[in-house]
Write a protein that holds these residues in place. Structure first.
Motif, PDB file in Angstrom:
ATOM      1  N   PHE A  17       9.201  -0.241   1.234  1.00  0.00           N
ATOM      2  CA  PHE A  17       8.304  -0.525   2.564  1.00  0.00           C
ATOM      3  C   PHE A  17       8.663  -0.717   3.681  1.00  0.00           C
ATOM      4  O   PHE A  17       9.906  -1.149   4.001  1.00  0.00           O
ATOM      5  CB  PHE A  17       7.619  -1.713   1.858  1.00  0.00           C
ATOM      6  CG  PHE A  17       6.660  -1.631   0.858  1.00  0.00           C
ATOM      7  CD1 PHE A  17       5.637  -1.044   0.783  1.00  0.00           C
ATOM      8  CD2 PHE A  17       7.284  -1.743  -0.470  1.00  0.00           C
ATOM      9  CE1 PHE A  17       4.818  -0.550  -0.537  1.00  0.00           C
ATOM     10  CE2 PHE A  17       6.466  -1.438  -1.509  1.00  0.00           C
ATOM     11  CZ  PHE A  17       5.317  -1.033  -1.667  1.00  0.00           C
ATOM     12  N   PRO A  18       7.786  -0.508   4.966  1.00  0.00           N
ATOM     13  CA  PRO A  18       8.189  -0.819   6.489  1.00  0.00           C
ATOM     14  C   PRO A  18       8.861  -2.255   6.310  1.00  0.00           C
ATOM     15  O   PRO A  18       8.490  -3.231   5.535  1.00  0.00           O
ATOM     16  CB  PRO A  18       6.888  -0.468   7.096  1.00  0.00           C
ATOM     17  CG  PRO A  18       6.132   0.197   6.033  1.00  0.00           C
ATOM     18  CD  PRO A  18       6.370  -0.206   4.627  1.00  0.00           C
ATOM     19  N   LYS A  19       9.511  -2.462   7.463  1.00  0.00           N
ATOM     20  CA  LYS A  19      10.297  -3.925   7.468  1.00  0.00           C
ATOM     21  C   LYS A  19       9.370  -5.008   7.443  1.00  0.00           C
ATOM     22  O   LYS A  19       9.430  -5.964   6.888  1.00  0.00           O
ATOM     23  CB  LYS A  19      11.265  -3.490   8.824  1.00  0.00           C
ATOM     24  CG  LYS A  19      12.349  -2.793   8.923  1.00  0.00           C
ATOM     25  CD  LYS A  19      13.431  -3.643   7.950  1.00  0.00           C
ATOM     26  CE  LYS A  19      14.596  -2.592   8.032  1.00  0.00           C
ATOM     27  NZ  LYS A  19      15.527  -2.877   6.732  1.00  0.00           N
ATOM     28  N   ASP A  20       8.081  -4.810   8.233  1.00  0.00           N
ATOM     29  CA  ASP A  20       7.194  -6.006   8.248  1.00  0.00           C
ATOM     30  C   ASP A  20       6.557  -6.381   6.981  1.00  0.00           C
ATOM     31  O   ASP A  20       6.411  -7.602   6.675  1.00  0.00           O
ATOM     32  CB  ASP A  20       6.001  -5.638   9.316  1.00  0.00           C
ATOM     33  CG  ASP A  20       5.122  -4.398   8.700  1.00  0.00           C
ATOM     34  OD1 ASP A  20       5.779  -3.502   8.384  1.00  0.00           O
ATOM     35  OD2 ASP A  20       4.152  -4.335   9.428  1.00  0.00           O
ATOM     36  N   VAL A  21       6.488  -5.234   5.952  1.00  0.00           N
ATOM     37  CA  VAL A  21       5.885  -5.641   4.634  1.00  0.00           C
ATOM     38  C   VAL A  21       6.876  -6.007   3.735  1.00  0.00           C
ATOM     39  O   VAL A  21       6.849  -6.935   2.799  1.00  0.00           O
ATOM     40  CB  VAL A  21       5.265  -4.385   3.964  1.00  0.00           C
ATOM     41  CG1 VAL A  21       4.628  -4.469   2.652  1.00  0.00           C
ATOM     42  CG2 VAL A  21       4.118  -3.639   5.035  1.00  0.00           C
ATOM     43  N   GLN A  22       8.204  -5.596   3.932  1.00  0.00           N
ATOM     44  CA  GLN A  22       9.473  -6.192   3.346  1.00  0.00           C
ATOM     45  C   GLN A  22       9.681  -7.625   3.521  1.00  0.00           C
ATOM     46  O   GLN A  22       9.917  -8.437   2.646  1.00  0.00           O
ATOM     47  CB  GLN A  22      10.763  -5.603   3.633  1.00  0.00           C
ATOM     48  CG  GLN A  22      10.760  -3.916   3.120  1.00  0.00           C
ATOM     49  CD  GLN A  22      12.211  -3.427   3.794  1.00  0.00           C
ATOM     50  OE1 GLN A  22      13.368  -4.151   3.946  1.00  0.00           O
ATOM     51  NE2 GLN A  22      12.201  -2.207   4.190  1.00  0.00           N
ATOM     52  N   ALA A  61       2.587  -4.399  -3.157  1.00  0.00           N
ATOM     53  CA  ALA A  61       2.143  -3.947  -1.648  1.00  0.00           C
ATOM     54  C   ALA A  61       1.294  -2.549  -1.560  1.00  0.00           C
ATOM     55  O   ALA A  61       1.582  -1.752  -2.360  1.00  0.00           O
ATOM     56  CB  ALA A  61       3.570  -4.186  -0.717  1.00  0.00           C
ATOM     57  N   TYR A  62       0.425  -2.584  -0.804  1.00  0.00           N
ATOM     58  CA  TYR A  62      -0.606  -1.411  -0.724  1.00  0.00           C
ATOM     59  C   TYR A  62      -0.577  -1.281   0.874  1.00  0.00           C
ATOM     60  O   TYR A  62      -0.080  -2.161   1.630  1.00  0.00           O
ATOM     61  CB  TYR A  62      -1.941  -1.761  -1.403  1.00  0.00           C
ATOM     62  CG  TYR A  62      -1.649  -2.014  -2.804  1.00  0.00           C
ATOM     63  CD1 TYR A  62      -1.839  -0.859  -3.675  1.00  0.00           C
ATOM     64  CD2 TYR A  62      -1.757  -3.170  -3.410  1.00  0.00           C
ATOM     65  CE1 TYR A  62      -1.395  -1.124  -4.994  1.00  0.00           C
ATOM     66  CE2 TYR A  62      -1.377  -3.329  -4.953  1.00  0.00           C
ATOM     67  CZ  TYR A  62      -1.342  -2.220  -5.635  1.00  0.00           C
ATOM     68  OH  TYR A  62      -1.240  -2.371  -6.859  1.00  0.00           O
ATOM     69  N   ALA A  63      -1.317  -0.162   1.212  1.00  0.00           N
ATOM     70  CA  ALA A  63      -1.535   0.055   2.600  1.00  0.00           C
ATOM     71  C   ALA A  63      -2.064  -1.093   3.418  1.00  0.00           C
ATOM     72  O   ALA A  63      -1.637  -1.289   4.569  1.00  0.00           O
ATOM     73  CB  ALA A  63      -2.502   1.410   2.849  1.00  0.00           C
ATOM     74  N   LYS A  64      -3.305  -1.805   2.856  1.00  0.00           N
ATOM     75  CA  LYS A  64      -3.726  -2.776   3.615  1.00  0.00           C
ATOM     76  C   LYS A  64      -3.564  -4.106   3.158  1.00  0.00           C
ATOM     77  O   LYS A  64      -4.307  -5.172   3.769  1.00  0.00           O
ATOM     78  CB  LYS A  64      -5.234  -2.161   4.169  1.00  0.00           C
ATOM     79  CG  LYS A  64      -5.222  -1.156   4.804  1.00  0.00           C
ATOM     80  CD  LYS A  64      -6.614  -0.783   4.750  1.00  0.00           C
ATOM     81  CE  LYS A  64      -6.777   0.487   5.765  1.00  0.00           C
ATOM     82  NZ  LYS A  64      -8.247   0.706   6.390  1.00  0.00           N
ATOM     83  N   HIS A  65      -3.162  -4.450   1.933  1.00  0.00           N
ATOM     84  CA  HIS A  65      -3.031  -5.630   1.451  1.00  0.00           C
ATOM     85  C   HIS A  65      -1.746  -5.785   0.248  1.00  0.00           C
ATOM     86  O   HIS A  65      -1.168  -4.931   0.123  1.00  0.00           O
ATOM     87  CB  HIS A  65      -4.354  -5.985   0.741  1.00  0.00           C
ATOM     88  CG  HIS A  65      -4.272  -5.243  -0.638  1.00  0.00           C
ATOM     89  ND1 HIS A  65      -5.046  -3.658  -0.671  1.00  0.00           N
ATOM     90  CD2 HIS A  65      -4.272  -5.387  -1.925  1.00  0.00           C
ATOM     91  CE1 HIS A  65      -5.137  -3.564  -1.931  1.00  0.00           C
ATOM     92  NE2 HIS A  65      -4.506  -4.289  -2.738  1.00  0.00           N
TER      93      HIS A  65
END
Length: 140
Positions: A17-22, A61-65
């Protein structure tokens, strides 16, 4: 998510996942580990899972939640607290554009640990009562 391949570990899952989601996923992981230090990490249904006396919680994790899965009992026990989120029978959706409720996650994990421990105790007690040796009486 970068890869469609099922991850082999929680680290591998988070790295997709992108860093912010990680960062969010790692903080959820750390929150669960802190509350359930004896739990085992695994991947189940392709998502991070903690197991302790049975399945404890899952998250994804998903695109918006972030999906958080405490099985139906976790949602039932915390209906009031989760009412502001989109939720289903066994899932809660924490929007990525809002603060993640780490304190609520802690409470749910504690609840699930106690619930799983109680189920385990009941299973052990049931086995003891169904497998007690019968006394053999002597005939005179």
């Amino acid at each position: 998510m970068k890869s469609t391949k099922t991850p082999n570990s929680m680290d591998e899952y988070i790295e997709n996942f992108p860093k912010d989601v990680q960062t969010i996923l790692q903080k959820i992981r750390n929150t669960i580990q802190k509350e359930a230090p004896d739990a085992t990490e695994t991947i189940s249904y392709g998502i991070p899972t903690f197991v302790q006396n049975g399945s404890l919680v899952h998250f994804a994790a998903y695109a918006k939640h972030i999906g958080f899965y405490a099985l139906p009992s976790g949602n039932i026990a915390f209906q009031k607290e989760i009412s502001k989120y989109k939720f289903g029978k066994g899932s809660i959706q924490f929007p990525l554009n809002e603060p993640i409720p780490y304190v609520l996650i802690k409470k749910i994990v504690k609840f699930r640990i106690a619930e799983n421990l109680e189920k385990t105790k009941k299973k052990v007690q049931k086995k003891k009562t169904t497998h007690t040796p019968k006394k053999i009486s002597k005939k005179s």
